[in-house]
Design an enzyme around this catalytic site. Sequence first.
Site, PDB file in Angstrom:
ATOM      1  CB  SER A   9      -0.897   0.013   1.233  1.00 33.14           C
ATOM      2  OG  SER A   9      -1.371   1.320   1.457  1.00 33.14           O
ATOM      3  CG  HIS A  34      -3.912  -1.515  -1.470  1.00 32.32           C
ATOM      4  ND1 HIS A  34      -5.041  -2.250  -1.774  1.00 32.32           N
ATOM      5  CD2 HIS A  34      -4.256  -0.721  -0.430  1.00 32.32           C
ATOM      6  CE1 HIS A  34      -6.024  -1.922  -0.938  1.00 32.32           C
ATOM      7  NE2 HIS A  34      -5.574  -0.981  -0.125  1.00 32.32           N
ATOM      8  CG  ASP A  36      -5.040   2.456   1.035  1.00 33.31           C
ATOM      9  OD1 ASP A  36      -6.012   1.690   0.933  1.00 33.31           O
ATOM     10  OD2 ASP A  36      -3.927   2.103   1.465  1.00 33.31           O
ATOM     11  CG  MET A  38      -8.239   7.215   2.681  1.00 40.18           C
ATOM     12  SD  MET A  38      -7.397   7.193   4.268  1.00 40.18           S
ATOM     13  CE  MET A  38      -6.526   5.632   4.156  1.00 40.18           C
ATOM     14  CG  HIS A  67      -9.250   0.174  -0.192  1.00 43.96           C
ATOM     15  ND1 HIS A  67      -8.616  -0.069   1.006  1.00 43.96           N
ATOM     16  CD2 HIS A  67     -10.584   0.116   0.081  1.00 43.96           C
ATOM     17  CE1 HIS A  67      -9.514  -0.261   1.960  1.00 43.96           C
ATOM     18  NE2 HIS A  67     -10.715  -0.132   1.423  1.00 43.96           N
ATOM     19  CG  MET A  69     -11.167   3.213   2.432  1.00 43.30           C
ATOM     20  SD  MET A  69      -9.574   3.163   3.253  1.00 43.30           S
ATOM     21  CE  MET A  69      -8.506   3.323   1.829  1.00 43.30           C
ATOM     22  CG  MET A 138     -11.423  -2.538   5.583  1.00 45.02           C
ATOM     23  SD  MET A 138      -9.893  -2.109   4.722  1.00 45.02           S
ATOM     24  CE  MET A 138      -8.884  -1.400   6.040  1.00 45.02           C
ATOM     25  N   GLY A 145      -2.565   4.095   7.998  1.00 39.62           N
ATOM     26  CA  GLY A 145      -1.624   2.983   7.981  1.00 39.62           C
ATOM     27  C   GLY A 145      -1.071   2.773   9.388  1.00 39.62           C
ATOM     28  CG  ASP A 176      -6.148  -2.801   3.373  1.00 42.18           C
ATOM     29  OD1 ASP A 176      -5.061  -2.559   3.918  1.00 42.18           O
ATOM     30  OD2 ASP A 176      -6.772  -1.977   2.675  1.00 42.18           O
ATOM     31  N   GLY A 177      -4.737  -4.287   6.413  1.00 43.44           N
ATOM     32  CA  GLY A 177      -4.580  -3.594   7.691  1.00 43.44           C
ATOM     33  C   GLY A 177      -3.776  -4.384   8.704  1.00 43.44           C
ATOM     34  N   GLY A 198       1.168  -2.061   4.071  1.00 43.53           N
ATOM     35  CA  GLY A 198       1.719  -0.714   3.934  1.00 43.53           C
ATOM     36  C   GLY A 198       2.996  -0.587   4.723  1.00 43.53           C
TER      37      GLY A 198
HETATM   38  C1  DX5 Z   1      -6.085   1.607   5.796  1.00 48.86           C
HETATM   39  C2  DX5 Z   1      -5.701   1.264   4.372  1.00 48.86           C
HETATM   40  C3  DX5 Z   1      -4.607   0.289   4.271  1.00 48.86           C
HETATM   41  C4  DX5 Z   1      -3.311   0.738   4.909  1.00 48.86           C
HETATM   42  C5  DX5 Z   1      -2.604  -0.478   5.404  1.00 48.86           C
HETATM   43  O1  DX5 Z   1      -7.199   2.412   5.783  1.00 48.86           O
HETATM   44  O2  DX5 Z   1      -6.817   0.749   3.655  1.00 48.86           O
HETATM   45  O3  DX5 Z   1      -4.401  -0.126   2.930  1.00 48.86           O
HETATM   46  O4  DX5 Z   1      -2.473   1.423   4.041  1.00 48.86           O
HETATM   47  O5  DX5 Z   1      -1.476  -0.066   6.093  1.00 48.86           O
HETATM   48  P1  DX5 Z   1      -0.757  -1.034   7.137  1.00 48.86           P
HETATM   49  O6  DX5 Z   1      -0.300  -2.247   6.399  1.00 48.86           O
HETATM   50  O7  DX5 Z   1       0.359  -0.200   7.675  1.00 48.86           O
HETATM   51  O8  DX5 Z   1      -1.793  -1.369   8.190  1.00 48.86           O
HETATM   52 ZN    ZN Z   2      -6.419  -0.196   1.649  1.00 46.42          ZN
END
Ligand code: DX5
Ligand code: ZN
Length: 217
Positions: A9, A34, A36, A38, A67, A69, A138, A145, A176-177, A198
């Site tokens: 990510s 990936h 993200d 937002m 992704h 969000m 999730m 992250g 993811d997460g 990430g």
């Molecule tokens: C969170 C994101 C993830 C995030 C994951 O809202 O959707 O993709 O980047 O990061 P890590 O792996 O650090 O949890």
């Molecule tokens: Zn994500």
Amino acid sequence: MKKQLIAPSILSADFARLGDEVRAVEKAGADWIHVDVMDGLFVPNITIGPLVVEALRKITKLPLDTHLMIRDPDRYLGDFVSAGATTVTVHQEASLHLHRTAAAIRGLGATAGVSINPATPAETLADVLPFVDLVLVMTVNPGFGGQKFIPECLEKIRKLARWRAEKKLNFLIEADGGINAANSGKLARAGCDVFVAGSAVFKSADYAAAIAGIRKG
Ligand code: DX5
Ligand code: ZN
């Protein structure tokens, strides 16, 4: 056992050197990138949009796993697919007509993904599973992250994998997460196919070793 896919990510990458970061994880063995997105409404953070997807499309051959969000994602599906998104994943909680949205993504020529937050039961996706290519579970609350993996989400992955086998469907299951080498083995055994990571990749000193570690579990 089939190969697990690793999707670093970019949320945890150095944005001032984003192109180099993406090239580096591609070289280090990443399968997907990936992205993200937002909106500051669905989640309490704001990141990037189609312009960045378009820029990344020019510098990597890897699939761009987008992704979203964001609230009412239907408004932006066309923009993300035109920009070069390979997979477009929307949140169940942010979409009023999930079946219509999944069909719209496929109609645009992209891979259709649906996602659920930790508090959302897998059952809310049951009727849409035949119409999607990917389910993103999730394993933290979306928005940032570097959060801690919520192990209770594993049961949801097992359930989705069981339904997939029973109903002879073939959507991919993505988590993811908070994913790292310490929990990816459990996720793989639960039925997860795609691992988003990430901080475990971009905050490590050796991207290839980090990716290989997650793959090995
Ligand atoms: C969170 C994101 C993830 C995030 C994951 O809202 O959707 O993709 O980047 O990061 P890590 O792996 O650090 O949890
Ligand atoms: Zn994500």
